[in-house]
Structures are given as C-alpha cells and as structure tokens.
Design a protein around this motif. Structure first.
Motif, PDB file in Angstrom:
ATOM      1  N   SER A   1       3.986   0.820   4.818  1.00  0.00           N
ATOM      2  CA  SER A   1       3.523   1.629   5.948  1.00  0.00           C
ATOM      3  C   SER A   1       3.354   3.103   5.582  1.00  0.00           C
ATOM      4  N   ALA A   2       4.063   3.598   4.578  1.00  0.00           N
ATOM      5  CA  ALA A   2       3.947   5.013   4.201  1.00  0.00           C
ATOM      6  C   ALA A   2       2.569   5.340   3.644  1.00  0.00           C
ATOM      7  N   ILE A   3       1.881   4.355   3.082  1.00  0.00           N
ATOM      8  CA  ILE A   3       0.540   4.589   2.528  1.00  0.00           C
ATOM      9  C   ILE A   3      -0.483   3.705   3.227  1.00  0.00           C
ATOM     10  N   HIS A   4      -0.222   3.366   4.499  1.00  0.00           N
ATOM     11  CA  HIS A   4      -1.095   2.446   5.225  1.00  0.00           C
ATOM     12  C   HIS A   4      -2.507   3.013   5.378  1.00  0.00           C
ATOM     13  N   GLY A   5      -3.466   2.144   5.204  1.00  0.00           N
ATOM     14  CA  GLY A   5      -4.863   2.489   5.460  1.00  0.00           C
ATOM     15  C   GLY A   5      -5.514   1.414   6.302  1.00  0.00           C
ATOM     16  N   ASP A   6      -6.461   1.807   7.150  1.00  0.00           N
ATOM     17  CA  ASP A   6      -7.096   0.861   8.057  1.00  0.00           C
ATOM     18  C   ASP A   6      -8.236   0.082   7.407  1.00  0.00           C
ATOM     19  N   ASP A   7      -8.837   0.615   6.385  1.00  0.00           N
ATOM     20  CA  ASP A   7      -9.979  -0.046   5.753  1.00  0.00           C
ATOM     21  C   ASP A   7      -9.483  -1.018   4.676  1.00  0.00           C
ATOM     22  N   PRO A   8      -9.695  -2.329   4.852  1.00  0.00           N
ATOM     23  CA  PRO A   8      -9.209  -3.303   3.858  1.00  0.00           C
ATOM     24  C   PRO A   8      -9.802  -3.094   2.471  1.00  0.00           C
ATOM     25  N   LYS A   9     -10.990  -2.465   2.379  1.00  0.00           N
ATOM     26  CA  LYS A   9     -11.653  -2.302   1.082  1.00  0.00           C
ATOM     27  C   LYS A   9     -11.084  -1.144   0.265  1.00  0.00           C
ATOM     28  N   THR A  10     -10.523  -0.154   0.935  1.00  0.00           N
ATOM     29  CA  THR A  10     -10.076   1.046   0.215  1.00  0.00           C
ATOM     30  C   THR A  10      -8.568   1.282   0.284  1.00  0.00           C
ATOM     31  N   ARG A  11      -7.860   0.616   1.163  1.00  0.00           N
ATOM     32  CA  ARG A  11      -6.438   0.907   1.329  1.00  0.00           C
ATOM     33  C   ARG A  11      -5.632   0.459   0.110  1.00  0.00           C
ATOM     34  N   LEU A  12      -4.570   1.194  -0.161  1.00  0.00           N
ATOM     35  CA  LEU A  12      -3.670   0.902  -1.281  1.00  0.00           C
ATOM     36  C   LEU A  12      -2.458   0.096  -0.848  1.00  0.00           C
ATOM     37  N   CYS A  13      -2.207   0.044   0.459  1.00  0.00           N
ATOM     38  CA  CYS A  13      -1.049  -0.700   0.951  1.00  0.00           C
ATOM     39  C   CYS A  13      -1.325  -2.203   0.899  1.00  0.00           C
ATOM     40  N   ARG A  14      -0.256  -2.957   0.922  1.00  0.00           N
ATOM     41  CA  ARG A  14      -0.384  -4.413   0.873  1.00  0.00           C
ATOM     42  C   ARG A  14      -0.246  -4.994   2.276  1.00  0.00           C
ATOM     43  N   HIS A  15      -1.176  -5.866   2.652  1.00  0.00           N
ATOM     44  CA  HIS A  15      -1.108  -6.567   3.928  1.00  0.00           C
ATOM     45  C   HIS A  15      -0.956  -8.059   3.658  1.00  0.00           C
ATOM     46  N   ALA A  16       0.029  -8.664   4.289  1.00  0.00           N
ATOM     47  CA  ALA A  16       0.265 -10.096   4.121  1.00  0.00           C
ATOM     48  C   ALA A  16       1.118 -10.580   5.282  1.00  0.00           C
ATOM     49  N   GLU A  17       1.237 -11.900   5.392  1.00  0.00           N
ATOM     50  CA  GLU A  17       2.080 -12.460   6.444  1.00  0.00           C
ATOM     51  C   GLU A  17       3.524 -12.038   6.228  1.00  0.00           C
ATOM     52  N   GLN A  18       4.196 -11.697   7.330  1.00  0.00           N
ATOM     53  CA  GLN A  18       5.567 -11.218   7.257  1.00  0.00           C
ATOM     54  C   GLN A  18       6.401 -11.941   8.307  1.00  0.00           C
ATOM     55  N   ILE A  19       7.652 -12.248   7.955  1.00  0.00           N
ATOM     56  CA  ILE A  19       8.560 -12.907   8.886  1.00  0.00           C
ATOM     57  C   ILE A  19       9.403 -11.833   9.560  1.00  0.00           C
TER      58      ILE A  19
END
Length: 411
Positions: free
Chosen positions: A358-376
């Motif tokens: 979340s500290a480096i979150h970006g909204d654009d999936p093509k350019t963001r450096l953060c990781r998005h994945a399923e979370q429990i």
C-alpha cells in the motif's frame, strides 16, 4: 516386503479422529510410502482401478498388459514425487483455518507463485475432509444383503509437483486420460500444472469402525470379513494410503461448486494453506519452524535437506482460544473430522484484488509497482463475544418517496 513400523503408526484420539501430533515422523513416513510404491503389490492393487477407469488420471497403454503397465507408471511417478518432496506439517489450528477459508474456492487463477516449493508432501494434524464409502466399493468382497456399514474415509495428507503429460518420456509411449470434474472421460491437456495426490490413514478409516463391524464375505473363500480384519491386514501397508489425484493447469480458474467430498474441494483447502503461508509481514497469518528428525542408527549419514520438516502454525495473535478449539474437537465426527464453528465463527474471507504494498500503491495496473493479488482477510465478530452469534439477513426499512416525514420517523 512389509513396510509396517509400529513406532510410526499415526495415532487416533478417543473420539476416533485423526491426530498427527509428531512432525518428526514425516521423514520416516515419506520413506516408507515411497518404498511401498516401488513394490509389485501396489501395482497389482492399482491395475484393476486403471482397467475399470476408476482412476481419475490414467496413462493409457494399449495391450493385454496395459493396466498393469499404467499402474506401474502411476506408482513410480508418485515414488519419485515423494523422493523429491520438501516436507511440511500443518498444525491443528492451521488446518482448521485452511478448511474454513477453503470452503469457498479461490477467485484467482491457479498460480505457480503460490506453491511453497515445486515438489512437496504435507501432513495435516487434523483431516482436511472425508468421503463416504461402503463395502460395495471394496474389491474382492461380497457385501451382506442387510448390512452395508458406512465408512467416512479421512483425508490427512497431500503430495504435489509441477507436472505435464509430456513429462513421461520413457517406453512405452502413453496417452494420458482423465475423469473431469463432471465425471466425463477426456484427454488431458498438454499443459503444465499442479499434480496432487491425496492420502488417507493406513487402513483408510476402518480403524474408526467398531472392530466387530461386519463388512461382507471374501469372494474367494466365503469367509466373513470385519473392520478389525481390515485393520490387521493393513499393518503390512505403508503408514498412509493413496486415495485420489487431481491435475489442474496453471492459469485456469478453480472448478465451480465442487462437493465437499471431492478432491477438487480438498485442493481449495491445500491452496488456501499455501496462500496463508505466503502472506507475510505485519498482517501475516503463519509462523514456520524447521525441525530436523533425529538420525536412526550411528552408521546413518544425516541429510539435513531430507530430514527437515517445516512446521506451519498460526501466529499467536491469530490462534483461537483453547476453549474454542476444545469445543470443536468435542463436536467433530467421522463425517466432519475438522470443525471450525467455535474457532472461527465468522471465518476469514478472500479479498480478490488486494494491494500488498500500500505504501507504493498505484491505480494503473500497467504502470504500478505494487503487487495486487488475492488476500485472506480476518473475519470479525460484531457485538459482545459472550452472546450467541446471530447470522441471518439484514433488512433496512426505506420509506416510499411519497410517505410523510413523520411516518418515516416512526419507522
């Protein structure tokens, strides 16, 4: 050759539930099960299942000796899988949480990144689930006309590896067939994925029946067979018994609406366990400890890689209370061997597209450096914990547009 060893027999509690309490036994169990797959008796046992298409995944080999050859291929592949496997032990609370969250299928496609190791063998302190069987499914047994006891076979361990049909490159060439989730025979796709093999107890749950329970008569001798006879015969087998297999290609979604006694449903719990282990950091779920089994005999050369077991537990702040765990154990039965009603009254849930950075979150999936994945995400209980949990629909009264304001206030 018998591989039975009395000091490595999995233990059962007074409630006849599976309890694997000592992770240091896993290296011995792995060796014994691996060696058992190299013996001719297990090939002879698998051959009729291959011939009748009872096996979920089958290497089809034409000719009179085809079923026996196919059985040998399945057994030798599993022997190699166990030989290469890293060993894991999931404690009771970890297993219960995996079963609770795994009751709903993962939303993400099957990912190689979730695997804790390319090849593994995991034993669960309590059963992942069970399936129902009767003496009518037993080979060489004629069931009694008025007595067909129901057996709930517990699922207590799983092996896995990265696999594809092209991995078999020996003679004879084979065509891999499978029985799909909707019970149709089809050719296996030539893709890479995860192969999982599921295991039950040594006697496939017969130890949970009263020893005198009559199962039927033997086809050849006409002799009556009891559950106690079946347990005694299983003492010459490996400490765990192979039950079923699953193959799921990478990047495919999990099958939908699988019954709880399906290996595809058990795979949801195994995959959930992998997700829980991978979720690290401040909000992580698990803690791990590598324990090394003691060597047997002074002449035995220690192999730390093969003798090490990774024990997986929930973090102290994630563990349920001892009272809640004891209540679940007391209410468990052979059909539902692992309960989580009191441990996790509101089970954790899956957040499909959570940001892990979340500290480096970006909204654009093509350019963001953060990781998005399923979370429990942890479930929660609203209201006083000492009161009973009320679960049901929530109704919100909304006045009609033409209703007077006083009427709305009265509601």
């Amino acid at each position: 050759m018998s591989v039975a060893n009395s000091d490595t027999t999995p233990s059962l509690s007074s409630a006849n539930a599976w309890r694997a309490s000592d992770p240091l036994r896993l290296p011995v169990w792995r060796t014994q099960v691996r060696d058992y797959f190299r013996q001719r008796p297990i090939h002879q046992f698998l051959a009729p299942k291959v011939a009748s298409w009872d096996e979920r995944h089958t290497p089809y080999v034409p000719g009179r000796s085809g079923p026996m050859t196919a059985a040998r291929i399945l057994a030798l592949q599993e022997s190699q899988r166990l030989d290469d496997a890293r060993l894991y032990y999931a404690d009771e609370d970890m297993t219960a949480l995996s079963v609770a969250v795994g009751a709903k299928r993962p939303e993400e496609p099957l990912s190689i990144d979730r695997m804790p190791s390319p090849v593994g063998f995991m034993v669960f302190a309590t059963a992942l689930g069970s399936y129902t069987a009767t003496s009518r499914e037993m080979f060489g047994v004629v069931p009694l006309p008025d007595e067909t006891p129901t057996l709930h076979v517990p699922i207590v361990a799983a092996s896995w590896s990265i696999w594809s049909p092209a991995d078999w490159k020996h003679t004879p060439p084979v065509s891999w067939m499978y029985r799909s989730a909707d019970e149709e025979q089809a050719r296996m796709p030539d893709r890479r994925g995860i192969w999982l093999t599921y295991y039950s107890t040594r006697s496939m749950g017969f130890e949970m029946l009263a020893p005198g329970t009559r199962l039927g008569t033997e086809t050849l001798t006409g002799r009556a067979m009891t559950a106690g006879d079946q347990v005694r015969r299983s003492m010459g087998h490996a400490p765990l018994s192979r039950v079923d297999t699953v193959f799921l290609p990478f990047d495919d979604p999990f099958p939908e609406e699988m019954p709880s006694d399906s290996p595809y449903h058990w795979t949801q719990s195994v995959y959930t366990a992998w997700q829980l282990v991978q979720h690290e950091g401040r909000n992580g779920w698990t803690e791990t400890e590598d324990v090394v089994a003691p060597s047997r005999g002074s002449a035995r050369k220690r192999d730390p890689q093969r003798d090490t077991v990774r024990v997986i537990r929930l973090r102290p702040n994630r563990r349920p209370s001892r009272e809640a765990a004891e209540r679940d154990r007391a209410e468990a039965d052979t059909k539902n061997p692992t309960r989580y009603t009191h441990r996790f009254p509101v089970p954790p849930y899956r957040r499909p597209n959570a940001c892990w950075n979340s500290a480096i979150h970006g909204d654009d999936p093509k350019t963001r450096l953060c990781r998005h994945a399923e979370q429990i995400v942890a479930g929660s209980i609203r209201g006083p914990r000492h009161l009973p949990l009320r679960v049901g629909p929530v109704f919100k009264l909304t006045p009609s547009p033409d209703a007077p304001a006083t009427a709305a206030a009265d509601q």
